[in-house]
Write a protein that holds these residues in place. Structure first.
Motif, short mmCIF file in Angstrom:
data_model
loop_
_atom_site.label_atom_id
_atom_site.label_comp_id
_atom_site.label_asym_id
_atom_site.label_seq_id
_atom_site.Cartn_x
_atom_site.Cartn_y
_atom_site.Cartn_z
N THR A 111 1.44 -0.87 -0.46
CA THR A 111 -0.20 -0.06 0.30
C THR A 111 0.89 1.07 0.20
O THR A 111 0.73 2.30 -0.78
N TYR A 149 2.56 1.61 -3.22
CA TYR A 149 2.11 1.00 -4.56
C TYR A 149 2.05 2.05 -5.94
O TYR A 149 2.27 1.86 -7.10
N ALA A 173 -2.34 11.60 -12.17
CA ALA A 173 -3.04 11.99 -11.16
C ALA A 173 -3.84 13.36 -11.97
O ALA A 173 -4.97 13.34 -11.40
N TYR A 233 -6.50 11.48 -14.20
CA TYR A 233 -7.08 10.01 -13.69
C TYR A 233 -7.80 10.28 -12.40
O TYR A 233 -8.21 9.66 -11.44
N GLY A 234 -6.84 11.67 -11.37
CA GLY A 234 -6.90 11.69 -10.21
C GLY A 234 -6.29 11.40 -9.25
O GLY A 234 -5.06 9.87 -9.85
N MET A 235 -6.46 11.30 -8.24
CA MET A 235 -4.96 10.91 -7.03
C MET A 235 -5.44 9.52 -7.19
O MET A 235 -4.49 8.45 -7.19
N LEU A 236 -6.93 8.71 -7.20
CA LEU A 236 -7.50 7.57 -7.19
C LEU A 236 -6.26 7.01 -8.47
O LEU A 236 -6.09 5.64 -8.38
N GLY A 237 -6.30 7.65 -9.87
CA GLY A 237 -5.17 6.74 -10.23
C GLY A 237 -4.27 6.38 -10.37
O GLY A 237 -3.66 5.34 -10.92
N PHE A 258 -3.75 5.11 -7.88
CA PHE A 258 -3.78 3.53 -6.59
C PHE A 258 -4.32 2.73 -7.94
O PHE A 258 -5.23 1.44 -7.31
N LYS A 259 -4.74 2.52 -9.13
CA LYS A 259 -5.97 2.02 -10.05
C LYS A 259 -4.99 0.67 -9.83
O LYS A 259 -3.61 0.20 -10.25
N GLU A 287 -7.03 -2.78 -5.57
CA GLU A 287 -7.28 -3.98 -5.26
C GLU A 287 -6.61 -5.42 -5.37
O GLU A 287 -5.89 -6.54 -4.59
#
Length: 312
Positions: free
Chosen positions: A220, A223, A261, A264-268, A270-271, A274
């Protein structure tokens, strides 16, 4: 010093780690396929791991999740052999029989990781490309490749892109030595806590759980850099978007992180996390379990079991 570096003990750790990692990766390989596809194919929508695997099977065939298995296993076997050997030989040389500490484990883990990266990066570059070869991408900018195997991939990459291309992604890989270093620091620390100074063999459940926890934290934290590492190894990032072809590795990493970033944004960043967590946590937990059992049995046969526990 030389007797600790070149010892049967270090060799047992290295072989046990290599066998454990190869077995664990084979079991959970499809999860790694889903993770890599999400990292590299920017136009593929982030979905659950089972959904991604179902798409891959439907579009590319039943065996597609195991595409590139052999080069990955070869790379992983070599990589973990080098890492476990360096980690335990350096640890034995440093401690000389004394109790270890988290800071010591971290420093030794980083040193072992640097050696491992410099030696095995060409194998990982080749296996990343072989694993993605023949895949159906949503991103039209990705160029198809045609490698017939590991050796042919080495030849084509050197011929078309130069020898330096075999070390694509080395800089983020060097930064990512923190991943196994953090993992081993947490793992060794939890082992010491569970033993509480009493030399004993941990149960299978204990090893599995602390291996999973150690890998989950390390993955985590690192990543976003792992995503950039995969993109660089694949060799498909568009250098024309940068101001100069002579930008440093640090600038390239910064540009890739910022562009991803922004797009796709900050969550990009961490694509695919999961899929990565599911794969890497289960793989690491099983790997540590097999490693501990194999090394324990070997040391017991050699009559070194008690000494083995005391040195950890």
């Amino acid at each position: 010093m030389s007797s600790e570096v070149f010892s049967y003990r270090s060799l047992v750790h290295a072989v046990s780690g290599a066998v454990g990692s190869v077995t664990a990766m084979t079991v959970f390989f499809p999860l790694d396929t889903a993770r890599l596809r999400l990292q590299v194919d920017e136009n593929r929508k982030a979905k659950s791991t089972p959904a991604i695997l179902a798409e891959i099977v439907k579009e590319e065939g039943l065996l597609a999740p195991y595409r590139g298995w052999f080069p990955v296993i070869c790379s992983l076997c070599c990589s973990n052999f080098v890492y476990f050997y360096c980690f335990h030989s350096l640890k034995a040389s440093w401690l000389k029989g004394n109790q270890s500490a988290p800071s010591t484990d971290l420093i030794i883990g980083i040193a072992a990781g640097v050696v491992n990266v410099l030696v095995t990066t060409p194998l990982w570059v080749v296996n990343t490309r072989l694993k993605l070869q023949g895949s159906k991408f949503r991103n039209a900018d990705i160029r198809p490749t045609n490698y017939s195997g590991i050796l042919d991939a080495f030849v084509q990459i050197i011929r078309d892109e130069g020898v330096g291309a075999l070390w694509n992604g080395t800089f983020p890989s060097l930064l990512l030595v923190l991943n196994p270093a953090i993992q081993f620091m947490i793992y060794e620390g939890l082992k010491r806590q569970l033993r509480r100074g009493v030399p004993r063999e941990l149960s299978s459940a204990e090893v599995f759980i602390i291996g999973a926890v150690a890998k989950a934290v390390a993955t985590t934290v690192t990543y976003p850099l792992q995503t950039i590492q995969s993109i660089l190894r694949f060799g498909q990032f568009n250098e024309s978007t940068y101001e100069s072809k002579l930008l440093s590795s640090l600038r390239i990493i910064k540009c890739l992180l910022v562009n991803r970033a922004r797009k796709y944004g900050m969550l990009g960043l961490f694509k695919g996390l999961e899929a990565k967590l599911l794969q890497t946590v289960l793989t690491a937990a099983l790997m540590f379990l097999l490693y501990e059992k194999i090394s324990s049995c070997t040391f017991r046969v050699m009559g070194l079991s008690n000494n083995h526990y005391k040195k950890h």
